[in-house]
Motif scaffolding. Sequence first.
Motif, mmCIF file in Angstrom:
data_model
loop_
_atom_site.group_PDB
_atom_site.id
_atom_site.type_symbol
_atom_site.label_atom_id
_atom_site.label_comp_id
_atom_site.label_asym_id
_atom_site.label_seq_id
_atom_site.Cartn_x
_atom_site.Cartn_y
_atom_site.Cartn_z
ATOM 1 N N ARG A 43 6.291 24.904 13.620
ATOM 2 C CA ARG A 43 4.931 25.072 14.125
ATOM 3 C C ARG A 43 4.954 25.663 15.533
ATOM 4 O O ARG A 43 4.147 26.518 15.865
ATOM 5 N N LEU A 44 5.906 25.203 16.358
ATOM 6 C CA LEU A 44 6.008 25.742 17.722
ATOM 7 C C LEU A 44 6.235 27.249 17.668
ATOM 8 O O LEU A 44 5.621 28.016 18.402
ATOM 9 N N GLU A 45 7.151 27.665 16.771
ATOM 10 C CA GLU A 45 7.451 29.094 16.684
ATOM 11 C C GLU A 45 6.248 29.889 16.204
ATOM 12 O O GLU A 45 5.967 30.970 16.719
ATOM 13 N N GLU A 46 5.520 29.322 15.216
ATOM 14 C CA GLU A 46 4.323 30.016 14.723
ATOM 15 C C GLU A 46 3.317 30.217 15.838
ATOM 16 O O GLU A 46 2.595 31.207 15.879
ATOM 17 N N ASN A 47 3.265 29.245 16.773
ATOM 18 C CA ASN A 47 2.332 29.353 17.898
ATOM 19 C C ASN A 47 2.924 30.137 19.063
ATOM 20 O O ASN A 47 2.346 30.159 20.150
ATOM 21 N N GLY A 48 4.103 30.732 18.836
ATOM 22 C CA GLY A 48 4.718 31.527 19.898
ATOM 23 C C GLY A 48 5.331 30.705 21.006
ATOM 24 O O GLY A 48 5.583 31.214 22.100
ATOM 25 N N GLU A 49 5.597 29.403 20.750
ATOM 26 C CA GLU A 49 6.236 28.579 21.776
ATOM 27 C C GLU A 49 7.719 28.460 21.506
ATOM 28 O O GLU A 49 8.192 28.691 20.387
ATOM 29 N N GLU A 50 8.468 28.068 22.536
ATOM 30 C CA GLU A 50 9.919 27.851 22.399
ATOM 31 C C GLU A 50 10.186 26.635 21.536
ATOM 32 O O GLU A 50 9.672 25.553 21.810
ATOM 33 N N PRO A 51 11.012 26.764 20.486
ATOM 34 C CA PRO A 51 11.362 25.569 19.710
ATOM 35 C C PRO A 51 12.238 24.609 20.534
ATOM 36 O O PRO A 51 12.872 25.014 21.497
ATOM 37 N N ILE A 52 12.243 23.352 20.115
ATOM 38 C CA ILE A 52 13.049 22.330 20.787
ATOM 39 C C ILE A 52 14.507 22.512 20.374
ATOM 40 O O ILE A 52 14.827 22.523 19.187
ATOM 41 N N VAL A 53 15.390 22.654 21.361
ATOM 42 C CA VAL A 53 16.812 22.859 21.052
ATOM 43 C C VAL A 53 17.499 21.505 20.892
ATOM 44 O O VAL A 53 17.371 20.630 21.745
ATOM 45 N N PHE A 54 18.191 21.336 19.754
ATOM 46 C CA PHE A 54 19.013 20.126 19.568
ATOM 47 C C PHE A 54 20.259 20.496 18.790
ATOM 48 O O PHE A 54 20.263 21.465 18.028
ATOM 49 N N ASP A 55 21.329 19.715 18.996
ATOM 50 C CA ASP A 55 22.596 19.987 18.329
ATOM 51 C C ASP A 55 22.583 19.450 16.906
ATOM 52 O O ASP A 55 22.062 18.356 16.653
ATOM 53 N N HIS A 56 23.166 20.173 15.973
ATOM 54 C CA HIS A 56 23.323 19.671 14.609
ATOM 55 C C HIS A 56 24.284 20.607 13.888
ATOM 56 O O HIS A 56 24.469 21.759 14.285
ATOM 57 N N ASP A 57 24.924 20.098 12.854
ATOM 58 C CA ASP A 57 25.784 20.969 12.064
ATOM 59 C C ASP A 57 25.820 20.493 10.622
ATOM 60 O O ASP A 57 25.106 21.015 9.775
ATOM 61 N N CYS A 58 26.588 19.469 10.316
ATOM 62 C CA CYS A 58 26.778 19.104 8.908
ATOM 63 C C CYS A 58 25.523 18.487 8.291
ATOM 64 O O CYS A 58 25.269 18.631 7.111
ATOM 65 N N ARG A 59 24.777 17.764 9.065
ATOM 66 C CA ARG A 59 23.602 17.017 8.611
ATOM 67 C C ARG A 59 23.951 16.008 7.515
ATOM 68 O O ARG A 59 23.095 15.622 6.711
ATOM 69 N N GLU A 60 25.209 15.631 7.447
ATOM 70 C CA GLU A 60 25.548 14.557 6.510
ATOM 71 C C GLU A 60 26.379 13.462 7.178
ATOM 72 O O GLU A 60 27.113 12.737 6.514
ATOM 73 N N GLY A 61 26.282 13.367 8.491
ATOM 74 C CA GLY A 61 26.859 12.230 9.195
ATOM 75 C C GLY A 61 28.356 12.277 9.384
ATOM 76 O O GLY A 61 28.985 11.236 9.596
ATOM 77 N N ILE A 62 28.968 13.466 9.305
ATOM 78 C CA ILE A 62 30.429 13.500 9.424
ATOM 79 C C ILE A 62 30.941 14.396 10.541
ATOM 80 O O ILE A 62 32.124 14.341 10.863
ATOM 81 N N CYS A 63 30.088 15.226 11.138
ATOM 82 C CA CYS A 63 30.640 16.178 12.103
ATOM 83 C C CYS A 63 30.507 15.717 13.550
ATOM 84 O O CYS A 63 31.285 16.111 14.401
ATOM 85 N N GLY A 64 29.528 14.884 13.833
ATOM 86 C CA GLY A 64 29.354 14.389 15.196
ATOM 87 C C GLY A 64 28.548 15.306 16.090
ATOM 88 O O GLY A 64 28.520 15.124 17.306
ATOM 89 N N ALA A 65 27.880 16.303 15.536
ATOM 90 C CA ALA A 65 27.126 17.233 16.381
ATOM 91 C C ALA A 65 25.781 16.655 16.819
ATOM 92 O O ALA A 65 25.383 16.814 17.972
ATOM 93 N N CYS A 66 25.082 16.006 15.908
ATOM 94 C CA CYS A 66 23.742 15.546 16.284
ATOM 95 C C CYS A 66 23.848 14.447 17.328
ATOM 96 O O CYS A 66 24.793 13.670 17.331
ATOM 97 N N SER A 67 22.888 14.423 18.231
ATOM 98 C CA SER A 67 23.056 13.583 19.425
ATOM 99 C C SER A 67 21.706 13.346 20.068
ATOM 100 O O SER A 67 21.363 14.005 21.033
#
Lengths: 250, 226
Positions: A43-67
Amino acid sequence: MKLTLNVWRQAGPDAEGRMQRYEAPDVSPEMSFLEMLDVVNQRLEENGEEPIVFDHDCREGICGACSLMIDGVAHGPQAATTACQLHMRHFKDGDEITIEPWRAAAFPVLKDLMVDRSAFDRIIQSGGYISINTGSAPDANEVLVPKVDADQAFEAAACIGCGACVAQCPNGAAQLFTSAKVSHLGLVPQGQPERDQRVVSMVAQMEAEAFGSCTNHRECEAVCPKEISIDFIARMNRDYLKARIMSRAK
Amino acid sequence: MKWIFELYRSPIAKKAVMALTGVILFGFVLSHMAGNLKVFQGPEKINAYAEGLRELGKPILGHGELLWILRVGLLAAVGLHMLSAWQLTKLNRKARPISYAKRTPQAATYASRTMRYGGVIILFFIVYHLLHLTVGNVHVDFKHGDVYHNLVTAFQNPLIAGFYILAVTSLGFHLYHGLWSLFQSLGWSGPRFNAFRRQFAIAFAAIVTVGFVSVPLAILSGFIGH
Ligand code: HEM
Ligand code: FES
């Protein structure tokens, strides 16, 4: 579900940051926490705003990126669960949720909710490995590993290096992470030749980074998504003091 | 000797120093508390006990000599304990320069979060307590050698009794966390042993606190008196 989010926004490492409010009116309980943020970002992007930056990778709880620090708890309210595996059904319609980056001098914010965790990499580089000779493969099961040690080493090796321990610790200490990495090699025969030097070098690197020091609050253990035990911290302290006092490692 | 100073630079070693000096101080408060209970046996016993402390170490050492050695040792332990506490506190404050807008503690106890403040209360108490019941110059009616009299006249004042009770209660909280924490700091951990560590801390924090509190409480309530 309808949610209100208070999110830390910061344009860059040196920029001033602030908390910003967002409405999330169309959250499904089946979404993961990160998918909920994806929808907000869309929605932020559709409104031309900067999206919220967050870390993520595997999205299955094994890589340790999300924080994510969610309502004052690293990875949020669900025990033994990374933010990417946390589902929105654990929240209620109308909830107001505070989302912040890991806060530690050793983990500077890069942008919004994303922090630089390369201090952890430097700790690993300082000794979180074993040296082996290359050549023909040894026979299987030539080196015996007691089952209890293998199990314990495996528990330590489950650490995904996400940094929740540092984030939750009132002292910003990295003892749980470092002790898990020291122990998972120190518990098996292959790790013995470098055991003393490993603990001395890894602790030295940990201390050279801007981490604090353990005061045994047990906050780290409570939020660790892999439920790493503070018994490993005691083990590291023991190994470290022994190596510094009784061995030649320096 | 140089290696010791090099080792002390490590926060893990500082914490070990804190734990070892904590054990020494715990040994002291435990025996001090046990000695105080002699007041329940009457003036002769407690006064003879206080005098007897000066004869410790005989016949190898002379009158009061071992007592002074112990005092110097305790002072050194308190000094090192505070030095490492202060250095680690400074380090830990620096490690979290920006605090969270919202933080929800998950496991930290009241005792673990107030170690620093409890420590400072204990420090002020130690200074007052020495001036009050050892040196005697802040005591209204101090008689050298008459411990029983000094205790009774002091604790008949509810303010003084109250302050002592408050101070040893904060010592109790300090010990509740400290007596468990020191095992972690020194690496004394094991699957069979760990349940014992918590029980040990609860039991001895309670024994020390109740033992200390009993004396001002007994005098204040008139259970002990002239
Ligand atoms: C003189 C004032 C004192 C100060 C400023 C002080 C301060 C502290 C602090 C900050 C800690 C660290 C807690 C943690 O990080 O977990 C600590 C631990 C401890 N203190 Fe004290 N303290 C004082 C007096 C005492 C006394 C009189 C005793 C003994 C009766 C004592 C026994 C302990 C023990 C056993 C520990 C545990 C050490 C460890 O965690 O390894 N302290 N103290
Ligand atoms: S994204 Fe990989 S653990 Fe969460």
